[in-house]
Scaffold this motif. Structure first.
Motif, PDB file in Angstrom:
ATOM      1  N   PHE A 134       0.839  -1.198   0.000  1.00 61.76           N
ATOM      2  CA  PHE A 134       0.000   0.000   0.000  1.00 61.76           C
ATOM      3  C   PHE A 134       0.880   1.257   0.000  1.00 61.76           C
ATOM      4  CE2 PHE A 134      -1.957   3.388   2.534  1.00 61.76           C
ATOM      5  CZ  PHE A 134      -3.070   3.667   1.748  1.00 61.76           C
ATOM      6  N   LEU A 135       1.916   1.234   0.863  1.00 64.86           N
ATOM      7  CA  LEU A 135       2.787   2.416   0.968  1.00 64.86           C
ATOM      8  C   LEU A 135       3.657   2.573  -0.276  1.00 64.86           C
ATOM      9  CD1 LEU A 135       3.983   1.911   4.665  1.00 64.86           C
ATOM     10  CD2 LEU A 135       2.594   3.821   3.848  1.00 64.86           C
ATOM     11  N   GLU A 136       4.200   1.469  -0.726  1.00 71.87           N
ATOM     12  CA  GLU A 136       5.118   1.501  -1.866  1.00 71.87           C
ATOM     13  C   GLU A 136       4.750   0.374  -2.833  1.00 71.87           C
ATOM     14  OE1 GLU A 136       7.049   3.835  -2.455  1.00 71.87           O
ATOM     15  OE2 GLU A 136       7.407   4.782  -0.524  1.00 71.87           O
ATOM     16  N   PRO A 137       3.848   0.635  -3.759  1.00 72.85           N
ATOM     17  CA  PRO A 137       3.424  -0.418  -4.693  1.00 72.85           C
ATOM     18  C   PRO A 137       4.596  -1.074  -5.433  1.00 72.85           C
ATOM     19  CG  PRO A 137       1.961   1.485  -4.848  1.00 72.85           C
ATOM     20  CD  PRO A 137       3.068   1.877  -3.922  1.00 72.85           C
ATOM     21  N   ALA A 138       5.683  -0.334  -5.647  1.00 67.92           N
ATOM     22  CA  ALA A 138       6.836  -0.906  -6.359  1.00 67.92           C
ATOM     23  C   ALA A 138       7.464  -2.064  -5.585  1.00 67.92           C
ATOM     24  CB  ALA A 138       7.884   0.173  -6.609  1.00 67.92           C
ATOM     25  N   LEU A 139       7.217  -2.114  -4.264  1.00 61.08           N
ATOM     26  CA  LEU A 139       7.828  -3.164  -3.433  1.00 61.08           C
ATOM     27  C   LEU A 139       6.846  -4.307  -3.156  1.00 61.08           C
ATOM     28  CD1 LEU A 139       9.648  -0.829  -0.860  1.00 61.08           C
ATOM     29  CD2 LEU A 139      10.632  -1.948  -2.863  1.00 61.08           C
ATOM     30  N   HIS A 176      12.735   5.387 -14.931  1.00 60.69           N
ATOM     31  CA  HIS A 176      11.305   5.654 -15.091  1.00 60.69           C
ATOM     32  C   HIS A 176      10.467   4.399 -14.850  1.00 60.69           C
ATOM     33  CE1 HIS A 176      11.856   9.779 -16.131  1.00 60.69           C
ATOM     34  NE2 HIS A 176      12.757   9.446 -17.045  1.00 60.69           N
ATOM     35  N   LYS A 177      11.164   3.271 -14.555  1.00 59.76           N
ATOM     36  CA  LYS A 177      10.432   2.019 -14.313  1.00 59.76           C
ATOM     37  C   LYS A 177      10.046   1.875 -12.844  1.00 59.76           C
ATOM     38  CE  LYS A 177      13.089  -0.709 -17.615  1.00 59.76           C
ATOM     39  NZ  LYS A 177      14.223  -1.641 -17.572  1.00 59.76           N
ATOM     40  N   ILE A 178      10.637   2.711 -11.978  1.00 69.56           N
ATOM     41  CA  ILE A 178      10.451   2.542 -10.528  1.00 69.56           C
ATOM     42  C   ILE A 178       9.742   3.756  -9.967  1.00 69.56           C
ATOM     43  CG2 ILE A 178      11.665   2.271  -8.311  1.00 69.56           C
ATOM     44  CD1 ILE A 178      14.020   1.144 -10.013  1.00 69.56           C
ATOM     45  N   GLU A 179       8.804   3.511  -9.075  1.00 72.17           N
ATOM     46  CA  GLU A 179       8.176   4.651  -8.411  1.00 72.17           C
ATOM     47  C   GLU A 179       8.155   4.408  -6.910  1.00 72.17           C
ATOM     48  OE1 GLU A 179       4.599   6.001 -10.290  1.00 72.17           O
ATOM     49  OE2 GLU A 179       4.145   7.258  -8.534  1.00 72.17           O
ATOM     50  N   LEU A 180       8.977   5.154  -6.191  1.00 73.84           N
ATOM     51  CA  LEU A 180       8.961   5.117  -4.724  1.00 73.84           C
ATOM     52  C   LEU A 180       8.520   6.493  -4.238  1.00 73.84           C
ATOM     53  CD1 LEU A 180      12.370   3.300  -4.003  1.00 73.84           C
ATOM     54  CD2 LEU A 180      10.078   2.309  -3.839  1.00 73.84           C
ATOM     55  N   ASN A 181       7.846   6.521  -3.116  1.00 76.66           N
ATOM     56  CA  ASN A 181       7.259   7.774  -2.622  1.00 76.66           C
ATOM     57  C   ASN A 181       7.989   8.394  -1.444  1.00 76.66           C
ATOM     58  OD1 ASN A 181       4.919   7.518  -4.390  1.00 76.66           O
ATOM     59  ND2 ASN A 181       4.434   5.739  -3.102  1.00 76.66           N
ATOM     60  N   ARG A 200      13.521  11.815  -5.643  1.00 75.74           N
ATOM     61  CA  ARG A 200      13.661  13.257  -5.899  1.00 75.74           C
ATOM     62  C   ARG A 200      12.612  13.731  -6.908  1.00 75.74           C
ATOM     63  NH1 ARG A 200      19.095  15.215  -4.711  1.00 75.74           N
ATOM     64  NH2 ARG A 200      19.181  14.784  -2.481  1.00 75.74           N
ATOM     65  N   GLY A 201      11.776  12.813  -7.362  1.00 78.83           N
ATOM     66  CA  GLY A 201      10.759  13.182  -8.355  1.00 78.83           C
ATOM     67  C   GLY A 201      11.253  12.934  -9.769  1.00 78.83           C
ATOM     68  N   GLN A 202      10.304  12.756 -10.697  1.00 76.81           N
ATOM     69  CA  GLN A 202      10.601  12.558 -12.108  1.00 76.81           C
ATOM     70  C   GLN A 202      11.579  11.404 -12.344  1.00 76.81           C
ATOM     71  OE1 GLN A 202      11.382  16.369 -13.938  1.00 76.81           O
ATOM     72  NE2 GLN A 202       9.218  16.769 -13.644  1.00 76.81           N
ATOM     73  N   GLY A 203      11.407  10.343 -11.564  1.00 74.32           N
ATOM     74  CA  GLY A 203      12.215   9.139 -11.777  1.00 74.32           C
ATOM     75  C   GLY A 203      13.628   9.231 -11.230  1.00 74.32           C
ATOM     76  N   ALA A 218      15.192  -3.804 -10.280  1.00 76.32           N
ATOM     77  CA  ALA A 218      14.993  -2.920 -11.438  1.00 76.32           C
ATOM     78  C   ALA A 218      15.970  -1.742 -11.444  1.00 76.32           C
ATOM     79  CB  ALA A 218      13.555  -2.399 -11.450  1.00 76.32           C
ATOM     80  N   PHE A 219      16.595  -1.452 -10.295  1.00 75.07           N
ATOM     81  CA  PHE A 219      17.583  -0.368 -10.277  1.00 75.07           C
ATOM     82  C   PHE A 219      18.811  -0.707 -11.130  1.00 75.07           C
ATOM     83  CE2 PHE A 219      15.510   1.618  -6.502  1.00 75.07           C
ATOM     84  CZ  PHE A 219      15.509   2.924  -6.972  1.00 75.07           C
ATOM     85  N   ALA A 220      18.986  -1.973 -11.465  1.00 73.47           N
ATOM     86  CA  ALA A 220      20.151  -2.347 -12.284  1.00 73.47           C
ATOM     87  C   ALA A 220      20.127  -1.642 -13.635  1.00 73.47           C
ATOM     88  CB  ALA A 220      20.183  -3.867 -12.473  1.00 73.47           C
ATOM     89  N   ASP A 221      18.945  -1.298 -14.117  1.00 70.18           N
ATOM     90  CA  ASP A 221      18.846  -0.641 -15.426  1.00 70.18           C
ATOM     91  C   ASP A 221      18.780   0.878 -15.328  1.00 70.18           C
ATOM     92  OD1 ASP A 221      18.787  -3.058 -16.803  1.00 70.18           O
ATOM     93  OD2 ASP A 221      16.644  -3.317 -16.343  1.00 70.18           O
ATOM     94  N   ALA A 222      18.890   1.407 -14.098  1.00 76.53           N
ATOM     95  CA  ALA A 222      18.794   2.872 -13.937  1.00 76.53           C
ATOM     96  C   ALA A 222      20.033   3.549 -14.528  1.00 76.53           C
ATOM     97  CB  ALA A 222      18.660   3.219 -12.457  1.00 76.53           C
ATOM     98  N   GLU A 223      19.852   4.799 -14.918  1.00 77.02           N
ATOM     99  CA  GLU A 223      20.963   5.582 -15.471  1.00 77.02           C
ATOM    100  C   GLU A 223      21.653   6.323 -14.322  1.00 77.02           C
ATOM    101  OE1 GLU A 223      21.341   9.602 -18.268  1.00 77.02           O
ATOM    102  OE2 GLU A 223      19.374   8.765 -17.787  1.00 77.02           O
ATOM    103  N   VAL A 224      22.979   6.275 -14.269  1.00 80.77           N
ATOM    104  CA  VAL A 224      23.708   7.002 -13.222  1.00 80.77           C
ATOM    105  C   VAL A 224      23.826   8.467 -13.646  1.00 80.77           C
ATOM    106  CG1 VAL A 224      25.879   7.217 -11.947  1.00 80.77           C
ATOM    107  CG2 VAL A 224      25.027   4.947 -12.585  1.00 80.77           C
TER     108      VAL A 224
END
Ligand SMILES: Cc1cc2nc3c(=O)[nH]c(=O)nc-3n(C[C@H](O)[C@H](O)[C@H](O)COP(=O)(O)OP(=O)(O)OC[C@H]3O[C@@H](n4cnc5c(N)ncnc54)[C@H](O)[C@@H]3O)c2cc1C
Length: 341
Positions: A126-131, A211-216, A233-236, A270-276
């Motif tokens: 409920f708090l973090e649907p991504a998890l 942009h694949k992950i959404e944490l609040n 920080r917003g915007q992915g 999914a963070f493995a595909d994030a851009e640094v």
């Protein structure tokens, strides 16, 4: 107090030296109390402060496993004060999860912290649907906030400027030369002349975008060496941090960069595909016992040693400093060992 409150022409009541979180927040509180304030900063912008590269987590309750009780109390008071000071802080709690390889870690950790709710898989989802479906048990700390420190800096600057307070960047003067009834020295590591025991601890963070992950909210995965949060920080964009190294080398080591990345991936593959986007570090001012110290002299009040909690504790310390200024008191209640020069 009238001597200070009335001030003299061309004279400020309070000169603040250092435009880090402590200096800016103190300046704002003094100005709101009716004092004429000026801020003096040695560098040409805010990026000289380690707080510019901070992770922006203000979570006193979930830091109580590592932080002194004084810091936790200051942090709780500061969370209440921040909304009255500047825009940019979101208070929607922090989530702490156990590493799947160390199932007892959460129980061990729970004996050091307060003001949390145990959360099950459904509540985590409920708090973090991504998890959802990834973690079955965790702890939720409702009184925690997060912010982009660069937004806080700019927001504080806007509020100060709107009140007619200018920050004098590139200032090369000396504290002794300042014409002010009171001087508040918040120079961080620049104040080794006043605090010979001051040492630098380097903290490192990584900023990534997915942009694949959404944490609040900040999510801390209990880790055996560092207190690491993944903070939106917003915007992915997410900030991972902070690793800390007890030296003043600055920069981000390969080991720390790896730890930060692996931490995010352990939290959520999914963070493995994030851009640094950024790897940054800053050197934090630390005193012997890791607790801020306030030294009250006849004209100069010096505060230092905010370690990894500058944003988290500055408003409450500033509130106490203001009380000292107004009452001419020579004692500050919260500091570990207030010293009278
Ligand atoms: C990677 C990282 C992550 C962090 N994460 C967090 C976090 O999540 N939450 C949190 O609360 N804190 C965090 N911190 C810690 C925070 O940055 C520090 O606690 C904070 O910067 C201390 O604030 P300060 O105002 O006391 O000192 P500083 O921020 O060091 O500011 C001192 C200022 O004084 C100026 N100065 C020095 N000498 C002079 C001089 N002679 N004349 C005029 N000006 C001078 C400096 O240029 C500087 O701008 C983090 C830090 C890092 C590096």
């Amino acid at each position: 107090m009238s001597e200070i409150a009335n001030g003299k022409r061309d004279h400020v009541d309070v000169a603040i030296v250092g435009a880090g979180p402590m200096g800016l927040v103190t300046a704002l509180m003094c100005a709101r109390a009716g004092l004429k304030v000026a801020i003096y900063e040695r560098q040409s912008d805010f990026s000289a402060s380690p707080a510019w590269n901070g992770t922006g987590v203000l979570a006193p309750d979930s830091e109580a496993d590592a932080a002194d009780a004084t810091i936790v109390d200051l942090g709780r008071r500061s969370i209440e004060l921040w909304p009255t000071l500047a825009a940019g802080l979101t208070v929607n709690g922090a989530l702490v999860l156990g590493n799947r390889r160390t199932p007892t870690a959460l129980d061990d950790y729970s004996s050091f912290v307060l003001n949390y709710d145990w959360v099950d898989e459904e509540r985590i989802a409920f708090l973090e649907p991504a998890l959802a479906g990834v973690y079955s048990r965790g702890m939720f700390f409702p009184q925690a906030g997060h912010a982009d420190p660069r937004t806080l800096f700019n927001s504080l600057k806007d509020v100060l400027e709107a009140g007619g307070i200018r920050i004098r960047f590139d200032w090369v003067g000396t504290i002794e030369s300042l014409q002010a009834e009171r001087i508040v020295d918040t120079r961080g590591l620049g104040a080794r002349d006043r605090f010979p025991e001051l040492r630098a601890v380097t903290a490192e963070m990584a900023m990534v975008r997915s942009h694949k992950i959404e944490l609040n909210r900040p999510v801390r995965l209990l880790h055996n060496r560092h207190s690491l949060y993944v903070t939106p920080r917003g915007q992915g964009v997410y900030v991972i941090g902070a690793t800390t190294v007890d030296d003043d080398r600055g920069g981000v080591s390969v080991r720390s960069a790896g730890e930060l990345m692996m931490h995010a991936v352990s939290l959520l593959p999914a963070f493995a595909d994030a851009e640094v986007l950024e790897l940054r570090s800053g050197m934090m001012p630390v005193l012997m016992n890791g607790v801020p110290k306030v030294v009250v002299g006849d004209r100069v009040i010096a505060v230092n040693g905010l370690f990894r909690y500058g944003w988290m504790v500055a408003p409450a310390i500033a509130e106490d400093l203001l009380r000292v200024i107004y009452t001419q008191a020579t004692k500050v209640i919260h500091a570990s060992r207030p010293i009278r020069h």
